[in-house]
Design a protein around this motif. Structure first.
Motif, PDB file in Angstrom:
ATOM      1  N   GLY A   8       1.793 -30.404 -38.676  1.00 37.76           N
ATOM      2  CA  GLY A   8       1.103 -29.390 -37.882  1.00 37.76           C
ATOM      3  C   GLY A   8       1.855 -28.959 -36.650  1.00 37.76           C
ATOM      4  O   GLY A   8       1.309 -28.246 -35.803  1.00 37.76           O
ATOM      5  N   PHE A   9       3.109 -29.360 -36.528  1.00 39.45           N
ATOM      6  CA  PHE A   9       3.895 -28.985 -35.348  1.00 39.45           C
ATOM      7  C   PHE A   9       4.166 -27.478 -35.363  1.00 39.45           C
ATOM      8  O   PHE A   9       4.564 -26.908 -36.375  1.00 39.45           O
ATOM      9  CB  PHE A   9       5.228 -29.743 -35.342  1.00 39.45           C
ATOM     10  CG  PHE A   9       6.126 -29.356 -34.185  1.00 39.45           C
ATOM     11  CD1 PHE A   9       5.954 -29.921 -32.934  1.00 39.45           C
ATOM     12  CD2 PHE A   9       7.138 -28.411 -34.367  1.00 39.45           C
ATOM     13  CE1 PHE A   9       6.789 -29.572 -31.891  1.00 39.45           C
ATOM     14  CE2 PHE A   9       7.965 -28.061 -33.319  1.00 39.45           C
ATOM     15  CZ  PHE A   9       7.788 -28.642 -32.077  1.00 39.45           C
ATOM     16  N   ASP A  10       3.929 -26.823 -34.192  1.00 39.80           N
ATOM     17  CA  ASP A  10       4.162 -25.386 -34.059  1.00 39.80           C
ATOM     18  C   ASP A  10       5.092 -25.177 -32.879  1.00 39.80           C
ATOM     19  O   ASP A  10       4.731 -25.487 -31.730  1.00 39.80           O
ATOM     20  CB  ASP A  10       2.841 -24.653 -33.848  1.00 39.80           C
ATOM     21  CG  ASP A  10       3.036 -23.137 -33.823  1.00 39.80           C
ATOM     22  OD1 ASP A  10       4.198 -22.688 -33.911  1.00 39.80           O
ATOM     23  OD2 ASP A  10       2.027 -22.406 -33.730  1.00 39.80           O
ATOM     24  N   ALA A  11       6.302 -24.658 -33.148  1.00 42.15           N
ATOM     25  CA  ALA A  11       7.301 -24.489 -32.083  1.00 42.15           C
ATOM     26  C   ALA A  11       6.819 -23.520 -31.022  1.00 42.15           C
ATOM     27  O   ALA A  11       7.180 -23.623 -29.846  1.00 42.15           O
ATOM     28  CB  ALA A  11       8.616 -23.987 -32.693  1.00 42.15           C
ATOM     29  N   GLY A  12       5.960 -22.578 -31.399  1.00 47.20           N
ATOM     30  CA  GLY A  12       5.499 -21.577 -30.428  1.00 47.20           C
ATOM     31  C   GLY A  12       4.504 -22.148 -29.431  1.00 47.20           C
ATOM     32  O   GLY A  12       4.332 -21.612 -28.333  1.00 47.20           O
ATOM     33  N   ASP A  13       3.804 -23.224 -29.812  1.00 41.67           N
ATOM     34  CA  ASP A  13       2.771 -23.790 -28.935  1.00 41.67           C
ATOM     35  C   ASP A  13       3.282 -24.936 -28.071  1.00 41.67           C
ATOM     36  O   ASP A  13       2.560 -25.439 -27.209  1.00 41.67           O
ATOM     37  CB  ASP A  13       1.598 -24.304 -29.790  1.00 41.67           C
ATOM     38  CG  ASP A  13       0.882 -23.148 -30.476  1.00 41.67           C
ATOM     39  OD1 ASP A  13       1.022 -22.001 -29.999  1.00 41.67           O
ATOM     40  OD2 ASP A  13       0.212 -23.406 -31.491  1.00 41.67           O
ATOM     41  N   THR A  14       4.477 -25.402 -28.299  1.00 38.48           N
ATOM     42  CA  THR A  14       4.983 -26.566 -27.555  1.00 38.48           C
ATOM     43  C   THR A  14       5.367 -26.169 -26.136  1.00 38.48           C
ATOM     44  O   THR A  14       5.794 -25.044 -25.873  1.00 38.48           O
ATOM     45  CB  THR A  14       6.196 -27.190 -28.276  1.00 38.48           C
ATOM     46  OG1 THR A  14       6.606 -28.342 -27.542  1.00 38.48           O
ATOM     47  CG2 THR A  14       7.340 -26.203 -28.344  1.00 38.48           C
ATOM     48  N   GLU A  15       5.210 -27.132 -25.200  1.00 41.40           N
ATOM     49  CA  GLU A  15       5.587 -26.903 -23.806  1.00 41.40           C
ATOM     50  C   GLU A  15       6.896 -27.600 -23.473  1.00 41.40           C
ATOM     51  O   GLU A  15       7.258 -27.756 -22.303  1.00 41.40           O
ATOM     52  CB  GLU A  15       4.462 -27.432 -22.889  1.00 41.40           C
ATOM     53  CG  GLU A  15       3.156 -26.664 -23.051  1.00 41.40           C
ATOM     54  CD  GLU A  15       2.060 -27.204 -22.125  1.00 41.40           C
ATOM     55  OE1 GLU A  15       2.343 -28.201 -21.416  1.00 41.40           O
ATOM     56  OE2 GLU A  15       0.962 -26.637 -22.123  1.00 41.40           O
ATOM     57  N   SER A  16       7.661 -28.028 -24.532  1.00 43.19           N
ATOM     58  CA  SER A  16       8.927 -28.746 -24.315  1.00 43.19           C
ATOM     59  C   SER A  16       9.957 -27.792 -23.715  1.00 43.19           C
ATOM     60  O   SER A  16      10.133 -26.663 -24.195  1.00 43.19           O
ATOM     61  CB  SER A  16       9.433 -29.291 -25.654  1.00 43.19           C
ATOM     62  OG  SER A  16      10.774 -29.677 -25.537  1.00 43.19           O
ATOM     63  N   LEU A  17      10.647 -28.272 -22.635  1.00 38.96           N
ATOM     64  CA  LEU A  17      11.700 -27.472 -22.009  1.00 38.96           C
ATOM     65  C   LEU A  17      12.840 -27.212 -22.995  1.00 38.96           C
ATOM     66  O   LEU A  17      13.370 -26.101 -23.066  1.00 38.96           O
ATOM     67  CB  LEU A  17      12.230 -28.195 -20.762  1.00 38.96           C
ATOM     68  CG  LEU A  17      13.424 -27.524 -20.068  1.00 38.96           C
ATOM     69  CD1 LEU A  17      13.055 -26.111 -19.591  1.00 38.96           C
ATOM     70  CD2 LEU A  17      13.922 -28.387 -18.916  1.00 38.96           C
ATOM     71  N   GLY A  18      13.216 -28.251 -23.756  1.00 35.05           N
ATOM     72  CA  GLY A  18      14.324 -28.101 -24.720  1.00 35.05           C
ATOM     73  C   GLY A  18      14.027 -27.052 -25.757  1.00 35.05           C
ATOM     74  O   GLY A  18      14.860 -26.208 -26.069  1.00 35.05           O
ATOM     75  N   MET A  19      12.787 -27.069 -26.297  1.00 35.11           N
ATOM     76  CA  MET A  19      12.431 -26.095 -27.315  1.00 35.11           C
ATOM     77  C   MET A  19      12.396 -24.696 -26.712  1.00 35.11           C
ATOM     78  O   MET A  19      12.836 -23.721 -27.314  1.00 35.11           O
ATOM     79  CB  MET A  19      11.068 -26.451 -27.920  1.00 35.11           C
ATOM     80  CG  MET A  19      10.682 -25.579 -29.101  1.00 35.11           C
ATOM     81  SD  MET A  19      11.907 -25.686 -30.426  1.00 35.11           S
ATOM     82  CE  MET A  19      11.700 -27.404 -30.890  1.00 35.11           C
ATOM     83  N   SER A  20      11.863 -24.605 -25.471  1.00 37.93           N
ATOM     84  CA  SER A  20      11.835 -23.307 -24.803  1.00 37.93           C
ATOM     85  C   SER A  20      13.242 -22.781 -24.562  1.00 37.93           C
ATOM     86  O   SER A  20      13.528 -21.585 -24.727  1.00 37.93           O
ATOM     87  CB  SER A  20      11.088 -23.429 -23.462  1.00 37.93           C
ATOM     88  OG  SER A  20       9.754 -23.837 -23.672  1.00 37.93           O
ATOM     89  N   LEU A  21      14.143 -23.707 -24.158  1.00 39.30           N
ATOM     90  CA  LEU A  21      15.545 -23.309 -23.938  1.00 39.30           C
ATOM     91  C   LEU A  21      16.169 -22.756 -25.228  1.00 39.30           C
ATOM     92  O   LEU A  21      16.830 -21.719 -25.222  1.00 39.30           O
ATOM     93  CB  LEU A  21      16.358 -24.507 -23.442  1.00 39.30           C
ATOM     94  CG  LEU A  21      16.431 -24.710 -21.931  1.00 39.30           C
ATOM     95  CD1 LEU A  21      17.130 -26.020 -21.623  1.00 39.30           C
ATOM     96  CD2 LEU A  21      17.169 -23.551 -21.270  1.00 39.30           C
ATOM     97  N   MET A  22      15.966 -23.509 -26.319  1.00 37.45           N
ATOM     98  CA  MET A  22      16.581 -23.083 -27.589  1.00 37.45           C
ATOM     99  C   MET A  22      16.041 -21.734 -28.029  1.00 37.45           C
ATOM    100  O   MET A  22      16.785 -20.874 -28.511  1.00 37.45           O
ATOM    101  CB  MET A  22      16.349 -24.141 -28.675  1.00 37.45           C
ATOM    102  CG  MET A  22      17.204 -25.388 -28.493  1.00 37.45           C
ATOM    103  SD  MET A  22      17.180 -26.479 -29.926  1.00 37.45           S
ATOM    104  CE  MET A  22      15.528 -27.142 -29.798  1.00 37.45           C
ATOM    105  N   THR A  23      14.738 -21.531 -27.846  1.00 40.73           N
ATOM    106  CA  THR A  23      14.141 -20.252 -28.243  1.00 40.73           C
ATOM    107  C   THR A  23      14.687 -19.124 -27.377  1.00 40.73           C
ATOM    108  O   THR A  23      15.080 -18.048 -27.862  1.00 40.73           O
ATOM    109  CB  THR A  23      12.614 -20.326 -28.118  1.00 40.73           C
ATOM    110  OG1 THR A  23      12.134 -21.412 -28.902  1.00 40.73           O
ATOM    111  CG2 THR A  23      11.970 -19.026 -28.596  1.00 40.73           C
TER     112      THR A  23
END
Length: 765
Positions: A711-726
């Protein structure tokens, strides 16, 4: 040597040469359909690619296999190719239930095995083919199997009888099947075999029938049967008929442009005919032609026979040394393998040495002939020549009473073979023996018989026929020569006309060239004036270019210095963060500082590479990825826990794309190290960077760890790393994707900057 013996020796040469009639059997059977040329092979192979799983494909494979089987030389590669085609044909024939194809492929297999030297296995395969064709009531294929079985046997004694028996069965089946072409082939072959067996009269009947069958179906390739009728008529002493059919064979072969080994046989038999007609030069000319063709095809059987013939004519022309030299070449290069040739060589040498009165040198060869005389059956056709040699030696040694017994055996066999020439020569010898024994009345009777037989062979009518045949043949050749000369004359006229046109063109060309030279000179003057102006302008341009080069050099130095200072500043920031981390106890803050240090290092590597490189505009990502991965392994100490696998192409990116891509890669590797392999678990991370289309690049980081939570959704995460990559992917105008596949796979796709691609292409040219 006494005159009487001289006469006997001279007569002997016309007599013993008939051994040749048993030596050279034409191996080229008349064929209707089939593949015989390279062009036909190419056409067949093209047709095979278009055919489906059909009977026609089976037949075509078998025809091709037969072509490779029949190529001269019996090369292993040819036999292997023939067997490959046969196996394909057999497999398809079984698959589509095609009995005719199965039977034909079985016969072909037996023939290939026979040619490779295994006659026993070949016979077994032929027997299987016979059994199958009989069971399926395939008359044509059964006949072909019988005919093939006959090829396993030789041309002597019991073997020859078996060969004739199998070919008779074959002939009967072809007649039942209504196969006229193969009926003609079988009749021709049987004619060959009966001639070898010493039954030339019956052989002529078979060949006449064969010729009638061929003509009835409009078959054109008659040179083979004409050739065989030539040699058979020689055996009967019908030299006018022999010459007629020999010239017909040559004429037909010329018309059909036949360049096969069969031409050697035709020339050989024409040479033999002229030998009997006492035209030694023509005989030698034809035999030398036959020898050249046999040499080209590297056929040892033909070479043995023809070299022996050439030696014979040299001896009769009293060129004894040349004749002996030819025989020595024969023994050295083409050692005899069959009884007839093993007998013939000592026969010629014995008579040659007797002609030149070197009786001591003749003695070893006579002993060989005596051994053959005792070993061969009394009714063997070769005995007639052995009797002749024995009689000649006995007359020389004045053992006239002993010679009488051999003369009687000689007469008996000559009558059985209906050999008029041999019989006439025999009575001439008998006259010599009776004269020596003081039997005048008997001697006169034998002499009269000799003259009567000689006159019947060499009567005026036959001489006229022979002259007429030669004149007719020569006239046809002259007509062809005249037509050829006429064509050459027309070609010459065309050539003369072309030369005149060329002359006019040449003169016109000279005028045009003169005008052209004038124009060129005028243009030269104008160009010289223009060049002076251009040289002045070029000087000005060179001065400006030099100034621009200096400015460009200074610009490159400044850029290099900027990259160097940016790299140093980033290193200072990394050091400051490292110093700050020493005063912090908060683990989250330490992790944040370490992540920032890694990101700084990712950017620092790019500026370091640009500073050190001659190319200030682009980064080799193959080098960069290896360097960054090495740094991350060293930083996190994962070399024993995690195995990194790199598959990267040498793709070059500019700074605007290299920096965000490096940061994405840094975040992805950090996440894999931190989260993919918990609790000390070991694993692999595969990094791939490649061009998937003309301008599209794709970076893929795949691990075999625990993957993303359900159920992991990259758009809903508040992770800095994921935000950086996006965010960095958006900066690249690209697309980021993640999915679980035995672990996590992260993939970034983007389009390489067009300016860099154009610059790279220009540098490549």
């Amino acid at each position: 040597m006494p005159t009487k013996n001289r006469t006997a020796n001279f007569c002997s040469w016309g007599f013993w040469i008939q051994l040749i009639t048993f030596m050279l059997i034409n191996p080229v059977l008349a064929k209707g359909q089939g593949i015989r040329t390279l062009r036909e092979v190419e056409t067949a192979e093209i047709k095979l690619r278009r055919l489906g799983q059909t009977e026609s494909k089976v037949d075509l494979w078998i025809d091709l296999g037969t072509y490779y089987l029949n190529l001269p030389g019996e090369l292993k590669a040819d036999l292997a190719r023939a067997m490959q085609l046969r196996e394909q044909a057999f497999a398809l024939a079984g698959k589509i239930e095609y009995p005719k194809g199965i039977a034909r492929s079985m016969v072909l297999k037996g023939s290939i095995i026979r040619e490779s030297g295994d006659r026993i296995l070949g016979a077994k395969i032929y027997e299987q083919a016979i059994a199958y064709a009989s069971k399926m009531n395939l008359k044509d294929q059964l006949a072909a199997a019988y005919s093939a079985m006959g090829t396993l046997f030789g041309n002597e004694g019991a073997d020859l009888e078996k060969k004739i028996t199998y070919n008779k069965k074959s002939l009967a089946l072809y007649r039942q099947a209504g196969n006229k072409l193969e009926e003609g082939n079988s009749l021709k072959n049987l004619g060959d075999y009966y001639n070898i067996q010493g039954q030339p009269a019956y052989a002529i009947k078979l060949m006449d029938t064969s010729l009638a069958v061929y003509k009835a179906i409009g078959f054109k390739e008659l040179q083979g049967v004409y050739n065989n009728m030539c040699i058979t008529n020689i055996s009967l002493g019908n030299f006018s008929e022999a010459l007629k059919y020999g010239l017909l064979a040559e004429k037909t072969a010329d018309q059909l442009a036949d360049t096969s080994l069969q031409r050697s046989s035709i020339n050989n038999h024409l040479g033999l005919t002229y030998y009997y007609l006492r035209n030694d030069q023509k005989a030698l000319d034809y035999w030398l032609k036959a020898k050249n063709i046999a040499e080209r095809y590297k056929d040892p059987g033909y070479m043995q026979t023809i070299i022996a013939n050439v030696a014979t004519i040299y001896v009769r022309m009293k060129r004894f040394e040349e004749g002996i030299a030819e025989l020595k070449e024969l023994i050295k290069k083409y050692p005899p393998t069959d009884t007839q040739m093993k007998l013939r060589i000592p026969y010629i040498l014995f008579n040659t040495y007797y002609d030149i009165e070197q009786y001591g040198k003749a003695e070893p060869y006579f002993k060989t002939l005596i051994k053959f005389h005792h070993d061969l059956p009394k009714d063997d056709p070769n005995q007639i020549y052995l009797y002749r040699s024995i009689i000649r030696k006995l007359i020389h040694e004045k053992q006239f009473l002993a010679a009488e017994g051999y003369l009687k055996e000689h007469e008996k066999q000559s009558i059985q073979q209906k050999n008029l020439l041999a019989l006439s020569q025999l009575h001439r010898l008998w006259f010599d023996v009776d004269s020596a024994l003081n039997k005048p009345w008997s001697a006169v009777a034998h002499y009269k018989t000799y003259k009567r037989l000689t006159d019947s062979i060499w009567n005026n009518e036959k001489s006229k026929q022979i002259s007429g045949l030669e004149i007719e043949y020569q006239s046809e050749k002259k007509d062809k020569d005249i037509a050829l000369l006429h064509q050459k004359n027309q070609l010459q006229q065309v050539r003369i006309g072309n030369e005149e046109r060329v002359r006019y063109f040449f003169i016109g060309g000279l005028v045009i060239a003169a005008l052209f030279v004038g124009l060129v000179y005028n243009r030269y003057r104008l160009k010289k004036r223009s060049n002076l102006i251009l040289e002045q302008k070029q000087g000005e341009i060179n001065t400006q270019n030099e100034l621009l080069r200096k400015i460009l050099g200074e610009k490159e130095w400044l850029l290099r210095e900027i990259h160097h200072r940016v790299k140093n500043n980033l290193q200072i920031v990394i050091s400051l963060l490292n110093t700050q981390s020493a005063y912090l106890d908060n683990e989250d803050a330490l992790v944040a500082i370490r992540n920032s240090q890694n990101r700084m290092h990712a950017m620092s590597l790019i500026h370091q590479k640009l500073y050190q490189s001659d190319n200030l505009a682009e980064i080799d990502m193959n080098w960069y990825i290896k360097e960054l991965v090495g740094y991350m392994i060293e930083c996190f100490g994962t070399e024993k826990k995690i195995q990194f696998i790199l598959d990267t192409e040498a793709i070059k990116l500019d700074v605007a794309q290299a920096v965000p891509l490096g940061l994405v890669l840094n975040e992805a590797i950090s996440n894999a190290i931190k989260y993919a392999f918990p609790s000390g678990r070991k694993g692999n991370v595969k990094i791939t960077f490649q061009t998937i289309e003309s301008r599209t690049c794709r970076l893929s980081i795949a691990d075999d760890g625990i993957g993303l939570p359900v159920g992991f959704d990259a758009g809903d995460t508040e992770s800095l790393g994921m935000s950086l990559m996006t965010g960095l992917t958006d900066q690249l105008n690209g697309k980021i994707e993640m999915w679980n596949d035995n672990g996590l796979t992260l993939q970034v796709s983007f389009v390489q900057h067009k300016e860099l691609l154009l610059e790279t292409a220009n540098l490549g040219h």
